[in-house]
Design an enzyme around this catalytic site. Structure first.
Site, PDB file in Angstrom:
ATOM      1  N   ASN A  90      65.798 110.032  48.646  1.00 21.16           N
ATOM      2  CA  ASN A  90      64.377 110.323  48.514  1.00 21.16           C
ATOM      3  C   ASN A  90      63.712 109.221  47.701  1.00 21.16           C
ATOM      4  OD1 ASN A  90      62.235 112.540  48.955  1.00 21.16           O
ATOM      5  ND2 ASN A  90      61.965 111.957  46.812  1.00 21.16           N
ATOM      6  N   GLU A  91      62.832 108.479  48.351  1.00 17.76           N
ATOM      7  CA  GLU A  91      62.139 107.353  47.730  1.00 17.76           C
ATOM      8  C   GLU A  91      63.128 106.405  47.048  1.00 17.76           C
ATOM      9  OE1 GLU A  91      59.078 108.843  45.188  1.00 17.76           O
ATOM     10  OE2 GLU A  91      58.002 109.814  46.809  1.00 17.76           O
TER      11      GLU A  91
END
Length: 451
Positions: free
Chosen positions: A116-117
């Site tokens: 995630n990111e």
């Protein structure tokens, strides 16, 4: 109908092929809460409100079990701390897919969100060279399990993977230090007909930067807020459902953030972090909202058969003889529960320290005589003291499960309303273009960026 003044997170999916039409509304389901709602009740909320897609930030056994056998499409997230082992050992990817995908009867056409990111600038390149290898191993394991055609692999990106000096879509490029990496990821997505996912936070931009153009943070369809990009006009395709100038009639799917309030979320970005839910901690709707996009001002369907705790409150005892440690006790309570409703302008901001204040729990309701248990609801005006639900402990069945606090849940909400309760990608220099595009954003996104 949800008004523009209401801020929410959302994931927006843009499907590039002209044969693909709007796929329906999705939501993000986070569980960073002291009293998680029973997953079976949550799944019924999704069904009753016609929500066909859900994003999980990491694999939760009880949640995946509740979703099994339904027609709800699932995006299962893998946390960043698992990327290294997934990239280095194919056996780890095999085990993860077996434990979290094939072990359940999930609706096909879902996604695995690997990390995630991971390229967030603040990570200083920690995950730069391991994200794509992890994605490849997960896809290989999905293919080996004969579900790779139905379950796609991508990675949610932060908006800072791209830059544009003019804020115009046509001037956007991938961040210089990520150009080669992003080219490789786009090639992977293109080859496997998977989606490009990016998180954008126009609300945070507005909150943190007084100079940020306010119309960019809303879903307004007012033509006066449009942008001219070298002769091409951009406005809210989200409101008009028309697509973008370069991709007409290609409608985005939206994953709204968030489904439920979560009272254990970090408040570092702001006190609002714990209150992003469309529904409160107990699955009850907060306001009328038209999820169909047809302009109907109708209520949502709340959770049914929710089991609450006994109606008792732990409140401040103003008759206590020793008051000298009151502020210390209050500080301790706020470090162990949600006090965001006490901030200026919030629902309990005017209550004062000498008013009835709920403390963390009845089992520890003493605080050296400064607290007492009452059975009369101490709610006053807008300051509400809801009864908490009986705790449902979710269990993780993931080989690479996430901790219950990370940017993977980004921004959620609170289970407590009382003070003492227990960036969308721009065009890039890459020669590859993903056939699908998923945007994860705050409602109020600036459609300019979608090209």
């Amino acid at each position: 109908m949800l008004q523009a003044q209401v801020f929410l997170w959302a994931y927006i999916l843009l499907f590039f092929p002209t044969s693909i039409v709007a796929q329906g509304l999705g939501v993000n389901w986070g569980v960073i809460a002291s009293h998680p709602l029973d997953p079976k009740i949550v799944v019924n909320i999704l069904k009753d409100n016609g929500i066909k897609k859900v994003k999980l930030f990491h694999a939760e056994h009880d949640i995946l079990t509740a979703l099994s056998g339904t027609d709800i499409e699932v995006m299962v997230g893998i946390p960043n701390h698992s990327l290294e082992s997934l990239s280095e050992k194919y056996s780890v990817a095999q085990a993860w897919v077996k434990a979290n995908i094939t072990a359940y009867q999930l609706q096909m056409n879902g996604y695995v969100a690997v990390g995630n990111e991971p390229f967030l600038a603040a990570y200083n390149g920690t995950y730069n060279n391991i994200t794509l290898p992890a994605m490849k191993n997960i896809l290989k394991a999905l293919n080996e399990a004969c579900v790779g055609k139905d379950i796609k692999v991508s990675t949610p990106l932060n908006g800072d993977v791209y830059i544009t000096p003019t804020y115009k879509p046509s001037d956007g490029i991938f961040r210089h230090d990520l150009a080669d990496i992003m080219n490789g990821i786009c090639e992977f997505l293109h080859k496997n007909n998977a989606a490009f996912i990016v998180n954008i936070y126009p609300f945070l931009n507005l909150y943190q930067n007084p100079g940020f153009p306010e119309p960019y943070a809303f879903f307004d369809n007012d033509d006066s807020n449009s942008m001219d990009d070298h002769g091409v006009k951009y406005c809210s395709r989200m409101a008009k459902n028309e697509g973008t100038p370069l991709r007409l009639k290609q409608y985005p799917d939206v994953y709204i953030f968030s489904l439920l309030d979560e009272d254990l979320k970090s408040i570092d970005p702001g006190m609002f972090e714990r209150h992003w839910g469309i529904f409160s901690f107990d699955g009850q709707p907060k306001f009328p909202m038209d999820l169909s996009g047809k302009g109907q001002n109708k209520p949502l369907v709340g959770g049914k058969n929710v089991t609450y705790m006994e109606k008792k409150w732990c409140v401040y005892n103003k008759d206590a003889s020793n008051q000298k440690d009151l502020l210390v006790k209050v500080a301790w309570a706020c470090n162990n529960t949600d006090c965001t409703t006490l901030v200026p302008g919030a629902s309990c901001s005017g209550m004062g320290i000498d008013m009835n204040s709920r403390l963390p729990s009845t089992c520890a309701c003493d605080f050296d005589g400064l607290a007492k248990i009452v059975k009369r609801d101490p709610s006053n005006g807008t300051c509400r003291f809801p009864i908490m639900i009986k705790t449902i402990q979710t269990t993780s069945n993931s080989t690479a499960s996430a901790p219950k606090s990370s940017r993977s849940s980004t921004f959620s909400s609170s289970t407590s309303h009382s003070p003492f309760e227990t960036h969308s990608p721009s065009p890039s220099s890459s020669p590859f273009h993903s056939p699908l595009l998923i945007f994860q954003i705050f409602v109020g996104i600036f459609t300019i960026w979608f090209v």
